[in-house]
Design a protein around this motif. Structure first.
Motif, PDB file in Angstrom:
ATOM      1  N   ILE A  49      37.257  21.744  31.304  1.00 35.88           N
ATOM      2  CA  ILE A  49      38.435  22.126  32.075  1.00 35.88           C
ATOM      3  C   ILE A  49      39.003  20.928  32.824  1.00 35.88           C
ATOM      4  CG2 ILE A  49      37.229  22.857  34.175  1.00 35.88           C
ATOM      5  CD1 ILE A  49      40.239  24.566  32.460  1.00 35.88           C
ATOM      6  N   TYR A  50      38.107  20.058  33.326  1.00 41.54           N
ATOM      7  CA  TYR A  50      38.579  18.822  33.957  1.00 41.54           C
ATOM      8  C   TYR A  50      39.346  17.963  32.946  1.00 41.54           C
ATOM      9  CZ  TYR A  50      35.680  19.270  38.227  1.00 41.54           C
ATOM     10  OH  TYR A  50      35.134  19.668  39.416  1.00 41.54           O
ATOM     11  N   LEU A  51      38.747  17.815  31.763  1.00 40.27           N
ATOM     12  CA  LEU A  51      39.346  16.939  30.752  1.00 40.27           C
ATOM     13  C   LEU A  51      40.643  17.520  30.197  1.00 40.27           C
ATOM     14  CD1 LEU A  51      36.069  15.874  28.906  1.00 40.27           C
ATOM     15  CD2 LEU A  51      37.395  14.533  30.541  1.00 40.27           C
ATOM     16  N   VAL A 107      37.346  23.833  40.932  1.00 34.77           N
ATOM     17  CA  VAL A 107      37.019  22.844  41.962  1.00 34.77           C
ATOM     18  C   VAL A 107      36.682  23.528  43.274  1.00 34.77           C
ATOM     19  CG1 VAL A 107      37.966  20.996  43.402  1.00 34.77           C
ATOM     20  CG2 VAL A 107      38.340  20.956  40.941  1.00 34.77           C
ATOM     21  N   VAL A 108      37.460  24.521  43.651  1.00 32.40           N
ATOM     22  CA  VAL A 108      37.214  25.254  44.891  1.00 32.40           C
ATOM     23  C   VAL A 108      35.854  25.946  44.844  1.00 32.40           C
ATOM     24  CG1 VAL A 108      37.971  27.185  46.320  1.00 32.40           C
ATOM     25  CG2 VAL A 108      39.644  25.565  45.406  1.00 32.40           C
ATOM     26  N   SER A 109      35.553  26.536  43.711  1.00 31.50           N
ATOM     27  CA  SER A 109      34.266  27.234  43.594  1.00 31.50           C
ATOM     28  C   SER A 109      33.097  26.269  43.694  1.00 31.50           C
ATOM     29  CB  SER A 109      34.209  27.994  42.260  1.00 31.50           C
ATOM     30  OG  SER A 109      34.191  27.081  41.161  1.00 31.50           O
ATOM     31  N   MET A 120      43.201  26.851  36.408  1.00 32.94           N
ATOM     32  CA  MET A 120      41.780  27.057  36.170  1.00 32.94           C
ATOM     33  C   MET A 120      40.952  25.904  36.741  1.00 32.94           C
ATOM     34  SD  MET A 120      41.744  28.590  32.287  1.00 32.94           S
ATOM     35  CE  MET A 120      39.961  28.772  32.291  1.00 32.94           C
ATOM     36  N   MET A 121      41.497  24.695  36.619  1.00 33.57           N
ATOM     37  CA  MET A 121      40.775  23.522  37.133  1.00 33.57           C
ATOM     38  C   MET A 121      40.666  23.584  38.652  1.00 33.57           C
ATOM     39  SD  MET A 121      41.075  20.324  38.728  1.00 33.57           S
ATOM     40  CE  MET A 121      42.807  19.912  38.567  1.00 33.57           C
ATOM     41  N   SER A 127      49.674  23.902  30.092  1.00 36.09           N
ATOM     42  CA  SER A 127      49.496  22.971  31.213  1.00 36.09           C
ATOM     43  C   SER A 127      49.282  23.712  32.519  1.00 36.09           C
ATOM     44  CB  SER A 127      50.714  22.048  31.336  1.00 36.09           C
ATOM     45  OG  SER A 127      50.878  21.267  30.165  1.00 36.09           O
ATOM     46  N   THR A 128      50.098  24.725  32.767  1.00 37.28           N
ATOM     47  CA  THR A 128      49.980  25.493  34.015  1.00 37.28           C
ATOM     48  C   THR A 128      48.656  26.237  34.076  1.00 37.28           C
ATOM     49  OG1 THR A 128      52.386  25.769  34.064  1.00 37.28           O
ATOM     50  CG2 THR A 128      51.065  27.258  35.436  1.00 37.28           C
TER      51      THR A 128
END
Length: 658
Positions: free
Chosen positions: A558-560, A651-653, A646-647, A640-641
């Motif tokens: 998801i980061y990539l 990150v928050v989680s 999701m990213m 993209s959105t």
């Protein structure tokens, strides 16, 4: 001609000692006049002086034993033991009872220093030559209480030494002879035991060294005596406690290396600087033997306390070099200015050390006390400001990272230990930063030192292949620095270290075992300026199937995907595509990666990434409508959105979990 020979026949005339001297003088005088042999002038004067002395003696009437005659007897014996040492070596000197009694009487004489013809210099000189001739004599001297008697004479003469003492003074001569005598006696264990039982010998010896600036030749004999005593651990300890280091170290800074390098012919008889240079070399040898640095014939017991003091006052680097390089190199180093990763040495450091040594000399001689640590707590002001890790000045090393280190692996290990000792502080800093508190100057300085250590670790690994193996077992520490969000430079340097070590497969395997990839992935979001380096590092790490598995489990895809779809940097997007291609090529995990990616992107993108990463980016940015792909602005925007949302949610989680 003597009156006793006038009118006598030639055979009798030849047997007269006085006349023989006269004839020798006449022959020598004639030879000088005829051949202009001026080089014999000194010999002529000596012979003439001897004749005058004997003529005077024949007319002199003395009540009791003539001191001059006794001196002649003592000196004659000294000459014999000096010139015929090998011949006399098997025999024991039979005159010790009389010699020791002579020294005792002279020492106890209240008029010792006002006598016209004192016996003590000649007597102590003979004691040296006899002991130097044979081990039998050393043992005999000890049995006859000669060491105690010599100590009393030594103490009597040392007590009158001053700053104005001259080499010709009787007290100075006696001190020199007794120092030589002790030097030889120290070769024998029983004699050393006796000397150990007499601490005043060492105190008096240190006093000779204290006044040695004006009497350097006698000081040299004292330094040689210290070197001889250094063969015994107890004597080392007594010398150390008496403050001998203060005196020996002071001599080192009278050395002039330009005289050594000039190439001119020099002699101690005519050049005072040559005497000072010789004394400096002897002082360095004595220090080396006291610490137990030297191998082979010069080997002595190691003394940890002395080594600790020398490491503080001479720096650890120079102290270590006492065992491996020549005295001239060390003395040149001490008397010149140097700034290297191993040594910062300049006029200020020399001045600070000399001031400290002089104050300790004065305190020890006049009050009997000195620095309780004996110099082991001494710190140079220039060094106090520096970060020193593994005996290396980190700031200087970072300025010249190509400097050839003696033990790069040991330095890398020391850096890792230092960074590990600061880890708790760094995590506390992260918490402070997250709560919005402002860092103090102390925090700033401490953080700067951690950054310097990380930079040095990067440099030593980069310029010394094989050093990266020292990081094995420390990757949890190194990767933990990637999430110190209050210190971007620390994160950047830690990332550079990780990037460099990925060239070693053993390190990659150890990283896989450590299960620390999540810290690296988080940098893609928290440190945008380093995204290219993160992607480069991930590309190297994904050669391990275990790391590819961990990457999938830690949200790497998801980061990539966010990098590929939403980054504004073309190079970042190309690198991401290249990384996807490598991950999908993995035999075990690759098919699963492809399946997940196809939930977001059509399969044609995977093929393009494999063949040409840049082409995959162009396809994503373009509009396509063909049997293989329908792709337009709406589909691109939607992907993209969705990926960005999701990213961010992921990150928050992750932050909440941490």
């Amino acid at each position: 001609f003597s009156e006793s020979c006038i009118g006598k026949k030639a055979p009798l005339f030849k047997t007269c000692f006085f006349c023989s001297i006269c004839k020798s003088i006449l022959r020598l005088d004639s030879y000088i006049l005829l051949h202009n042999a001026l080089h014999l002038q000194d010999m002529f004067e000596k012979v003439n002086k001897a004749y005058e002395f004997l003529c005077t003696k024949s007319a002199k009437v003395v009540d009791g034993p003539d001191p001059e005659n006794i001196i002649l007897i003592l000196k004659a014996q000294s000459i014999l033991f000096n010139r015929h040492r090998e011949e006399l070596k098997p025999y024991k000197y039979a005159g010790y009872p009389m010699l020791i009694k002579t020294i005792t009487l002279e020492t106890s004489d209240d008029l010792l220093f006002s006598k016209e013809s004192p016996l003590l210099p000649a007597a102590t000189e003979l004691a040296f030559y006899t002991v130097n001739c044979s081990a039998l004599n050393a043992e005999e001297l000890r049995r006859e209480n000669g060491i105690e008697v010599l100590q009393e004479a030594f103490n009597r003469c040392v007590a009158v030494l001053t700053r104005s003492s001259k080499p010709d003074d009787m007290s100075v001569q006696v001190c020199g002879h007794i120092c030589k005598c002790y030097s030889v006696a120290a070769q024998f264990e029983d004699c050393r035991e006796k000397i150990t039982e007499m601490p005043n010998i060492i105190k008096d010896l240190c006093r000779v060294l204290y006044y040695g600036k004006n009497i350097p030749r006698v000081a040299s004999l004292g330094v040689e005596c210290v070197s001889s005593f250094a063969v015994d651990y107890l004597l080392q300890t007594h010398l150390f406690g008496a403050g001998v280091l203060w005196h020996l170290l002071g001599y080192l800074f009278n050395y002039d290396y330009t005289l050594e390098e000039s190439g001119i012919q020099k002699s101690e008889d005519s050049n005072q600087q040559e005497v000072a240079n010789s004394l400096a070399k002897l002082g360095l040898l004595a220090l080396s033997r006291l610490g137990g640095y030297l191998p082979g014939e010069q080997a002595t017991p190691e003394n940890p306390a002395i080594r600790k003091s020398l490491a503080s006052m001479l720096t650890p680097y120079i102290a270590r070099k006492l065992a491996v390089i020549s005295s001239t190199e060390i003395l040149k180093m001490l008397n010149s200015n140097t700034e290297s990763p191993y040594l910062i040495w300049n006029n200020r450091t020399r001045a600070e050390l000399l001031e400290f040594l002089e104050s300790q000399q004065e305190s020890m001689i006049k009050r009997g006390d000195c620095d309780k640590s004996y110099g082991s707590d001494f710190v140079f002001s220039d060094h106090a400001k520096e970060l020193i890790v593994g005996e290396i000045f980190v700031r200087v090393y970072n300025e010249v990272p190509t400097f050839q280190l003696e033990l790069p692996k040991a330095f890398a290990a020391s850096l890792l230990d230092y960074i590990g000792s600061q880890a708790q502080y760094l995590h506390t800093l992260m918490a402070i930063t997250q709560t919005g508190k402002v860092e103090s100057n102390q925090h700033g300085e401490r953080l700067r030192r951690v950054e310097m250590a990380l930079e040095a670790l990067r440099n030593v690994i980069k310029h010394n292949p094989g050093s990266e193996c020292e990081c094995i077992g420390h990757f949890k520490l190194i990767f933990s620095l990637l999430r110190v969000h209050g210190a971007g430079q620390v994160q950047q340097l830690a990332l550079e270290v990780v990037n460099i070590v990925t060239s070693n497969q053993e390190c990659v395997n150890n990283i896989a075992e450590a299960m620390v990839l999540s810290n690296l992935l988080a940098l893609l979001h928290s440190l945008p300026s380093s995204r290219q380096l993160v992607l480069e590092t991930l590309y190297a790490l994904t050669s391990s199937t275990k790391i590819v598995k961990e990457a999938m489990a830690k949200g790497a895809l998801i980061y990539l995907l966010d990098m590929f779809c939403n980054s504004t940097h073309p190079q970042v997007r190309s690198q991401t595509a290249e990384l996807f291609a490598k991950m999908t090529a993995d035999k075990l995990v690759g098919p699963k990666v492809r399946i997940i990616l196809m939930k977001f992107l059509p399969g044609v993108f995977m093929d393009a990434m494999r063949d040409n990463p840049e082409a995959a980016v162009h396809i994503f940015e373009g509009t396509h409508e063909n049997p293989e792909l329908i792709w337009n602005d709406n589909s691109r925007e939607k992907v993209s959105t969705t990926v960005r949302e999701m990213m961010l949610e992921y990150v928050v989680s992750v932050v909440v979990v941490q």
